[in-house]
Design an enzyme around this catalytic site. Structure first.
Site, PDB file in Angstrom:
ATOM      1  CG  HIS A 166      -2.079  -0.911   1.111  1.00 14.43           C
ATOM      2  ND1 HIS A 166      -1.971  -2.250   1.401  1.00 14.43           N
ATOM      3  CD2 HIS A 166      -3.365  -0.710   0.720  1.00 14.43           C
ATOM      4  CE1 HIS A 166      -3.145  -2.836   1.210  1.00 14.43           C
ATOM      5  NE2 HIS A 166      -4.004  -1.923   0.797  1.00 14.43           N
ATOM      6  CE  LYS A 170      -3.676  -0.668   4.820  1.00 18.76           C
ATOM      7  NZ  LYS A 170      -4.955  -0.012   5.200  1.00 18.76           N
TER       8      LYS A 170
END
Length: 277
Positions: A166, A170
């Site tokens: 990600h 995140k």
């Protein structure tokens, strides 16, 4: 006509009819100022749905043109047909309470949830329809069904590894989607994920435990979400995965799931119901 006699703005009217007599769904968004909140508002508007409003911690900005973001979740719940929550775990308890008070269904896509949050969700689902998922993408949820099927068909001599990547911002790991896929694999094997997961390997860890489900989390750049599930045995591997190119896919799935949730009986649901799986 005085101010008290004025009709409320159109986005405050639940079940506003279209010209052809069909009923418009109005969606309220918890966490409206975040990336997902904004994407959900755009998808809902593009689909011709009503936006009841949105809330966020600071109550700054607009969820859509002319619709302010506020800090009053109860007022939002009362004027919504269904709520979508992509905020933070710390806000979950309040959001569940206001949905119960207003008797409104809620879709929860917030990640980073722990056992205490799932206990609260279980309690709330005895009073309202509730859909909780680690990922609202229809493709990811189909992937989870395939992972469960593969895990059920292959013995524990096939090692399972879940790799996710990600964007650099995140804050939780493994991702909610990785855990969703891990739970699917565990269900296929008839085991509890909590008792068979391996995370954060570092140093001399010893040999891999047979039957374990491993996780690896990568972070960098602007990646919306990549997930790969690897089934590895002696001399062969099966790799299945999903790549998200932008957040719109999650917003589309969330809006579809929220629409499906309206009218469902009290209970706890996941995206399998939305897909008819």
């Amino acid at each position: 006509m005085n101010d008290n006699d004025k009709a409320p703005p159109l986005w405050h009217r639940p079940h506003r009819p279209y010209a052809n007599g069909a009923i418009m769904t109005t969606i309220g968004i918890f966490g409206a100022a975040g990336r997902m909140g904004r994407a959900i508002a755009q998808v809902a508007a593009d689909a011709g749905l009503g936006i009841a409003g949105g809330t966020d911690r600071d109550g700054i900005g607009e969820v859509a043109a002319g619709i302010a973001i506020t800090t009053d979740p109860l007022a939002l719940a009362e004027r919504s047909d269904v709520l979508i929550d992509f905020s933070v775990p710390g806000a979950l308890s309040v959001h569940l309470d206001v949905c119960i008070a207003a008797n409104k269904p809620i879709l929860i896509g917030t990640t980073g949830l722990e056992a205490v949050h799932h206990a609260l969700i279980d309690e709330a689902s005895a009073m309202i329809p509730l859909l909780q998922t680690g990922n609202t993408s229809l493709g990811v949820n189909l992937l989870a069904a395939l992972v469960e099927q593969a895990a059920a068909g292959l013995g524990d001599d096939w090692d399972i590894e879940i790799v996710e990547m990600h964007h650099r911002h995140k804050v939780d790991a493994p991702s909610g989607t990785a855990l969703l896929l891990g739970e699917a694999a565990a269900r296929g094997r008839g085991i509890a994920l909590a008792d068979h997961s391996e995370r954060g390997r570092d140093g001399i860890t010893g040999a891999r435990a047979q039957g374990a489900i491993g996780f690896a989390a990568l972070r960098g750049g602007s990646v919306a979400g990549d997930h790969q599930v690897i089934f590895a045995a002696e001399g062969e591997r099966i790799e299945i995965g999903h790549r998200a190119e932008n957040r719109t896919i999650f917003a589309r799935g969330a809006v579809k799931g929220a629409q499906w949730l309206i009218g469902q009986p009290v209970g706890r649901y996941d995206m399998k119901g939305v897909l008819g799986l």
